[in-house]
Design a protein around this motif. Structure first.
Motif, PDB file in Angstrom:
ATOM      1  N   ASP A   1       2.263  -2.900   4.341  1.00  0.00           N
ATOM      2  CA  ASP A   1       2.235  -2.514   2.924  1.00  0.00           C
ATOM      3  C   ASP A   1       0.839  -2.612   2.314  1.00  0.00           C
ATOM      4  O   ASP A   1       0.670  -2.475   1.106  1.00  0.00           O
ATOM      5  CB  ASP A   1       3.242  -3.313   2.096  1.00  0.00           C
ATOM      6  CG  ASP A   1       3.055  -4.816   2.184  1.00  0.00           C
ATOM      7  OD1 ASP A   1       2.123  -5.267   2.883  1.00  0.00           O
ATOM      8  OD2 ASP A   1       3.843  -5.545   1.558  1.00  0.00           O
ATOM      9  N   GLY A   2      -0.175  -2.805   3.156  1.00  0.00           N
ATOM     10  CA  GLY A   2      -1.551  -2.622   2.720  1.00  0.00           C
ATOM     11  C   GLY A   2      -2.132  -3.772   1.925  1.00  0.00           C
ATOM     12  O   GLY A   2      -1.672  -4.907   1.990  1.00  0.00           O
TER      13      GLY A   2
ATOM     14  N   ASP B   1       3.139   5.027   6.130  1.00  0.00           N
ATOM     15  CA  ASP B   1       2.635   5.507   4.849  1.00  0.00           C
ATOM     16  C   ASP B   1       2.653   4.362   3.833  1.00  0.00           C
ATOM     17  O   ASP B   1       2.942   3.223   4.175  1.00  0.00           O
ATOM     18  CB  ASP B   1       3.506   6.662   4.360  1.00  0.00           C
ATOM     19  CG  ASP B   1       3.415   7.887   5.272  1.00  0.00           C
ATOM     20  OD1 ASP B   1       2.293   8.208   5.709  1.00  0.00           O
ATOM     21  OD2 ASP B   1       4.462   8.496   5.557  1.00  0.00           O
ATOM     22  N   ARG B   2       2.364   4.687   2.560  1.00  0.00           N
ATOM     23  CA  ARG B   2       2.424   3.684   1.500  1.00  0.00           C
ATOM     24  C   ARG B   2       3.817   3.052   1.493  1.00  0.00           C
ATOM     25  O   ARG B   2       4.828   3.765   1.492  1.00  0.00           O
ATOM     26  CB  ARG B   2       2.122   4.337   0.155  1.00  0.00           C
ATOM     27  CG  ARG B   2       1.826   3.345  -0.953  1.00  0.00           C
ATOM     28  CD  ARG B   2       1.458   4.086  -2.223  1.00  0.00           C
ATOM     29  NE  ARG B   2       0.178   4.777  -2.108  1.00  0.00           N
ATOM     30  CZ  ARG B   2      -1.002   4.230  -2.380  1.00  0.00           C
ATOM     31  NH1 ARG B   2      -1.067   2.975  -2.776  1.00  0.00           N
ATOM     32  NH2 ARG B   2      -2.115   4.937  -2.273  1.00  0.00           N
TER      33      ARG B   2
ATOM     34  N   GLU C   1       2.766  -1.763  -1.750  1.00  0.00           N
ATOM     35  CA  GLU C   1       2.427  -0.357  -1.999  1.00  0.00           C
ATOM     36  C   GLU C   1       0.924  -0.107  -1.931  1.00  0.00           C
ATOM     37  O   GLU C   1       0.380   0.735  -2.653  1.00  0.00           O
ATOM     38  CB  GLU C   1       2.972   0.109  -3.362  1.00  0.00           C
ATOM     39  CG  GLU C   1       4.486   0.005  -3.511  1.00  0.00           C
ATOM     40  CD  GLU C   1       5.236   1.142  -2.834  1.00  0.00           C
ATOM     41  OE1 GLU C   1       4.573   2.046  -2.293  1.00  0.00           O
ATOM     42  OE2 GLU C   1       6.474   1.118  -2.860  1.00  0.00           O
TER      43      GLU C   1
ATOM     44  N   GLU D   1      -2.768   0.972  -0.130  1.00  0.00           N
ATOM     45  CA  GLU D   1      -3.196   2.160   0.603  1.00  0.00           C
ATOM     46  C   GLU D   1      -3.017   1.916   2.103  1.00  0.00           C
ATOM     47  O   GLU D   1      -3.486   0.927   2.644  1.00  0.00           O
ATOM     48  CB  GLU D   1      -4.668   2.459   0.312  1.00  0.00           C
ATOM     49  CG  GLU D   1      -5.124   3.823   0.749  1.00  0.00           C
ATOM     50  CD  GLU D   1      -4.619   4.922  -0.168  1.00  0.00           C
ATOM     51  OE1 GLU D   1      -4.534   6.073   0.303  1.00  0.00           O
ATOM     52  OE2 GLU D   1      -4.310   4.649  -1.337  1.00  0.00           O
TER      53      GLU D   1
END
Length: 352
Positions: free
Chosen positions: A92-93, A121-122, A127, A129
């Protein structure tokens, strides 16, 4: 409804005093049923939140990894001077600090230390990057490559990236539950130990809380993994911090487990961690580093790159690793590795 899954759900979800940990085989079975969607959405969501509340054990993480190995993709072994380093970071970045994984992958591969990463992905809950977007900014769109094409790129450049939506759609199918339950499920912990590579590996896992590292140690011991590095890194990543002491665990067949603490000020790298910026801005900052120009991001890259060059066996000491990282960057060799990667991947992307 899966009656078999319901029994496993009862075991982990019966409360603080009566719930029980799953055996390794039960954890593998539960994970398989979730990946294959044999359990209902209600059962999967209930299991994820109950398992998070109770917290997974190392034995359960080992069983979950067994299921991923059975159902997930595997890159095949390649000829290399060093084991493939698997850099595992939270899917989740990041929300505060700049990620170094793409730069480290390029640097290590330049030194003949191949690297594999994975992500999607995001993703909830942070959430942040995703790494796939930073690679796109550098001209490499892993989402456009088949697994066989990723294998080819890994063999020719020493860098590979598994993209969940196309390379492991079963795991990608569980992503919506993360948003719906509003918390990271234990799957998010297990992913930090997942190695989608069939050959000899050096597993690197980031963590935030010390109990997580203890779970890591138990799970990898059960799985027979002896070459690993655990890092109390930036936001749970593999990136060594510059504002505090780096707390690291080292595992190898000859030494077992050892604790290493590194003080960045002792090596001239104490400073603020580079703040997260918008993706286009950060891609430009990465290109500046690849051009060998000084910056705070360059300092963070040298600090991390020096450590990993030493840890991956390319250099005899951390100090030598730092000097080698500086040489590879300032002489344009890492930038050339990016160009080699673009040359290998671009025709495959266009043919997709």
């Amino acid at each position: 409804m899966s009656h078999a899954f319901r029994e496993l759900l009862r075991k982990v979800g019966s409360g603080t005093h009566t719930s029980e940990p799953l055996t390794r085989e039960e954890a593998a079975a539960a994970t398989r049923m979730m990946l294959l969607q044999e359990a209902t959405p209600a059962q999967i969501g209930a299991f994820m939140i109950a398992h998070r509340i109770r917290r997974p054990t190392g034995t359960e993480l080992a069983g979950m990894l067994d299921a991923y190995e059975t159902l997930g993709p595997r890159l095949q072994s390649i000829a290399a001077a060093h084991p493939v380093t698997v850099l595992s970071v939270p899917y989740d970045g990041r929300s505060r600090t700049a990620p170094l994984s793409p730069l480290l992958a390029l640097l290590l591969a330049t030194a003949n230390c191949p690297v594999v990463s994975h992500g999607g992905d995001r993703m909830p809950t942070k959430e942040g990057e995703p790494l796939i977007d930073y690679w796109r900014g550098l001209g490499i769109d892993w989402s456009q490559l088949s697994l066989a094409q990723v294998q080819h790129v890994l063999e020719s450049t020493g860098i590979g990236f598994l993209y969940l939506p196309s390379h492991f759609p079963l795991a990608h199918g569980l992503v919506p539950y993360r948003e719906q339950i509003g918390k990271r499920p234990p799957l998010a912990t297990m992913e930090l130990l997942w190695s989608p590579y069939a050959g000899e590996t050096h597993l690197v896992s980031g963590f935030v809380h010390p109990p997580t590292e203890l779970m890591f140690q138990e799970a990898i011991a059960l799985r027979g993994i002896t070459h690993f590095t655990s890092v109390k890194g930036l936001e749970g990543s593999c990136d060594l911090p510059r504002e505090r002491t780096a707390i690291i665990g080292l595992g190898a067949p000859t030494i077992g487990f050892e604790r290493l603490t590194l003080h960045p000020r002792d090596y001239g790298f104490e400073g603020k961690n580079v703040a997260l910026e918008a993706t286009p801005t950060f891609v430009e900052a990465m290109l500046t580093v690849l051009a060998g120009q000084p910056s705070e991001l360059m300092q963070s890259t040298l600090w991390n790159g020096g450590f990993y060059l030493w840890r991956c066996g390319s250099c005899r000491s951390l100090e030598a690793g730092i000097q080698e990282a500086k040489r590879l960057l300032t002489e344009g060799l890492v930038l050339q590795k990016l160009r080699d990667l673009q040359q290998a991947a671009t025709p495959l992307q266009l043919a997709h």
